[in-house]
Design a protein around this motif. Structure first.
Motif, PDB file in Angstrom:
ATOM      1  N   SER A  30      90.289 -18.290  20.237  1.00  0.00           N
ATOM      2  CA  SER A  30      89.847 -17.170  21.063  1.00  0.00           C
ATOM      3  C   SER A  30      91.062 -16.293  21.336  1.00  0.00           C
ATOM      4  N   HIS A  31      90.931 -15.016  21.098  1.00  0.00           N
ATOM      5  CA  HIS A  31      92.080 -14.117  21.211  1.00  0.00           C
ATOM      6  C   HIS A  31      91.591 -12.696  21.418  1.00  0.00           C
ATOM      7  N   THR A  32      92.503 -11.784  21.648  1.00  0.00           N
ATOM      8  CA  THR A  32      92.164 -10.361  21.699  1.00  0.00           C
ATOM      9  C   THR A  32      92.674  -9.697  20.432  1.00  0.00           C
ATOM     10  N   TRP A  33      91.852  -8.805  19.906  1.00  0.00           N
ATOM     11  CA  TRP A  33      92.211  -8.143  18.655  1.00  0.00           C
ATOM     12  C   TRP A  33      93.267  -7.075  18.884  1.00  0.00           C
ATOM     13  N   GLY A  34      94.173  -6.970  17.933  1.00  0.00           N
ATOM     14  CA  GLY A  34      95.106  -5.855  17.900  1.00  0.00           C
ATOM     15  C   GLY A  34      94.512  -4.737  17.071  1.00  0.00           C
ATOM     16  N   ALA A  35      95.348  -3.840  16.602  1.00  0.00           N
ATOM     17  CA  ALA A  35      94.880  -2.769  15.716  1.00  0.00           C
ATOM     18  C   ALA A  35      94.338  -3.378  14.429  1.00  0.00           C
ATOM     19  N   TYR A 107      91.096 -22.837  21.380  1.00  0.00           N
ATOM     20  CA  TYR A 107      92.437 -22.441  21.804  1.00  0.00           C
ATOM     21  C   TYR A 107      92.431 -20.959  22.182  1.00  0.00           C
ATOM     22  N   VAL A 108      92.828 -20.660  23.412  1.00  0.00           N
ATOM     23  CA  VAL A 108      92.945 -19.270  23.853  1.00  0.00           C
ATOM     24  C   VAL A 108      94.402 -18.859  23.720  1.00  0.00           C
ATOM     25  N   TYR A 109      94.650 -17.899  22.844  1.00  0.00           N
ATOM     26  CA  TYR A 109      96.012 -17.417  22.610  1.00  0.00           C
ATOM     27  C   TYR A 109      96.234 -16.144  23.417  1.00  0.00           C
ATOM     28  N   LEU A 110      97.228 -16.185  24.320  1.00  0.00           N
ATOM     29  CA  LEU A 110      97.489 -15.072  25.235  1.00  0.00           C
ATOM     30  C   LEU A 110      98.852 -14.458  24.927  1.00  0.00           C
ATOM     31  N   PRO A 111      98.910 -13.425  24.089  1.00  0.00           N
ATOM     32  CA  PRO A 111     100.201 -12.838  23.720  1.00  0.00           C
ATOM     33  C   PRO A 111     100.869 -12.070  24.847  1.00  0.00           C
ATOM     34  N   ASP A 112     100.133 -11.788  25.926  1.00  0.00           N
ATOM     35  CA  ASP A 112     100.718 -11.059  27.053  1.00  0.00           C
ATOM     36  C   ASP A 112     101.093 -11.992  28.210  1.00  0.00           C
ATOM     37  N   VAL A 154      88.389 -25.856  26.461  1.00  0.00           N
ATOM     38  CA  VAL A 154      89.068 -24.569  26.312  1.00  0.00           C
ATOM     39  C   VAL A 154      90.487 -24.721  26.841  1.00  0.00           C
ATOM     40  N   GLU A 155      91.470 -24.517  25.989  1.00  0.00           N
ATOM     41  CA  GLU A 155      92.876 -24.654  26.365  1.00  0.00           C
ATOM     42  C   GLU A 155      93.577 -23.311  26.231  1.00  0.00           C
TER      43      GLU A 155
END
Length: 432
Positions: A30-35, A107-112, A154-155
């Motif tokens: 699970s993540h947020t999309w970039g460009a 897996y939740v990836y949080l780049p911010d 969910v981690e």
């Protein structure tokens, strides 16, 4: 469902398209999309250009974490779906909630969100990454709502691939950020929550493509519908509401109750309108493990069922014996029999005025063509009540019924349920 699998310590490849009964255990990202130019796509994997993009880091993270957890397969939406194939994309979006629900790990990836070393001298109760966690973009996106709710495990990981916690250990923070009840995070069936409550969970979220604000909620409501990118948000949400309404009322075939009513009314020259209001008691406190009295619930049901007459049933008894919870239990159990359920607090005139104003706003929100509400003076109680009564009168012409639950805060009286076609734990019935 197409997955990614480990080949060596550093390589992976796409699998064949598994059918549902043969899908192996897998992790899911699970993540947020970039460009768009940054994300690794299905085409990039086929063409061998995946390592040239910024989004490749997310794939490496998911692969490594899955390997640590003993999972040979993993899934990522950016590259496991061939989005150039409209049929495949539609099937994936309609299956997405189930794919996240069935994952062994999410897996939740949080780049911010970074996770700096803990300062021993810092005496504050707040973790060093907590503020950036609370403001993470991940909590603002439409698609991540189902990615939070659907999986059992969910981690959450920082941009440095460090574990911050899971859905259980971070429950308090997540509930405060999202306003989603803890019962939802713990896996309670979503059918226990009204359509309006579930809609509110997504109210402040956003999506890059406006139609996705509807499509991302298909799994939340357990409905399916075709995708029509370009139709606009209003049309997509309208179709979603229609699908929800059909499901809520158990309408599965063309010869359903609502169509029969429509045909009958048209035949006698009455213009049919659908006055349904999505059920919600979201603002009413509820005891999590309340056990309803089945005898009283049956008595209430017998008193309110029937012939279209206006009825009042009053639950009365000493304060604190569960009258309010009994009223709520009845409303939730039989919500599919009514097109509207309203909660009115009538402990004093001001409370009643505010309750009717809220009802009028709810009607106008759910039924925009009830235009007369927009001109109603919400500070004038008589005018508001007249407008609500007028609306309910039109609904009765269409053969639909509602409940008003009137709450009196005292030791001697209790919720009064009025069936339009209206509730005394002695049950007294009044007809008119």
């Amino acid at each position: 469902m197409r997955l990614l699998e480990h080949n060596t310590d550093s390589e992976f490849s796409l699998t064949q398209d598994f059918v549902s009964s043969k899908i192996p255990e897998y992790a899911i990202l699970s993540h947020t999309w970039g460009a768009d130019t940054e994300e690794v796509t299905y085409g990039d994997l086929i063409n061998g250009t995946r390592k040239n993009k910024v989004g490749y880091k997310k794939i490496r993270f998911c692969r490594e974490q899955a390997r640590r957890d003993g999972l040979h397969y993993f899934w990522i939406d950016t590259c496991c779906i061939d989005k150039s194939n409209n049929n495949e994309l539609a099937e994936a979006i309609n299956s997405m909630f189930r794919w996240y629900r069935n994952a062994a790990k999410c897996y939740v990836y949080l780049p911010d969100v970074s996770s700096p070393a803990i300062d021993i001298g810092d005496m504050s109760d707040q973790l060093p990454w907590e503020m950036s966690f609370r403001t993470s973009r991940w909590f603002t996106r439409g698609w991540t709502l189902q990615e939070l709710i659907a999986p059992t495990s969910v981690e959450f990981f920082s941009k440095n691939w460090e574990l911050l916690g899971d859905k259980k250990s971070l429950e308090r923070h997540i509930c405060e950020i999202t306003r989603i009840p803890s019962k939802v995070l713990r896996g309670s069936p979503l059918a226990e929550f009204s359509a309006t409550e579930r809609m509110l969970w997504a109210e402040t979220r956003q999506a890059t493509r406006e139609e996705d604000m509807a499509y991302s909620l298909l799994g939340i409501f357990s409905v399916h519908m075709p995708l029509t990118y370009g139709e606009g948000r209003a049309n997509a949400v309208g179709r979603l509401r229609e699908a929800i309404d059909r499901k809520e009322k158990g309408i599965l075939f063309s010869f359903d109750r609502e169509q029969v009513i429509q045909r009958l009314l048209t035949h006698v020259g009455i213009k049919y309108k659908n006055f349904s209001i999505l059920f919600s008691l979201s603002m009413i406190s509820e005891i999590e493990h309340f056990v309803a009295r089945e005898d009283e619930l049956r008595d209430i049901h017998e008193a309110l069922r029937g012939d279209g007459c206006r009825r009042t049933v009053v639950l009365h008894g000493l304060g604190g014996i569960g009258k309010t919870q009994l009223a709520i239990a009845y409303a939730k159990r039989h919500k599919d029999n009514y097109s509207a359920i309203f909660w009115l607090n009538i402990k004093d005139e001001d409370s009643l005025k505010q309750s009717f104003a809220n009802v009028a706003k709810q009607i106008l929100r759910e039924y925009p063509s009830a235009g007369w509400f927009s001109s109603v003076n919400m500070k004038n109680l008589d005018e508001v009540i007249d407008a609500v009564k007028a609306w309910q009168g039109l609904r009765r012409v269409s053969g639909q019924s509602s409940i008003n639950i009137d709450y009196r805060e005292s030791n001697s009286t209790a919720p009064e349920i009025r069936h339009h076609t209206n509730f005394k734990t002695k049950v007294n019935k009044i007809e008119s």
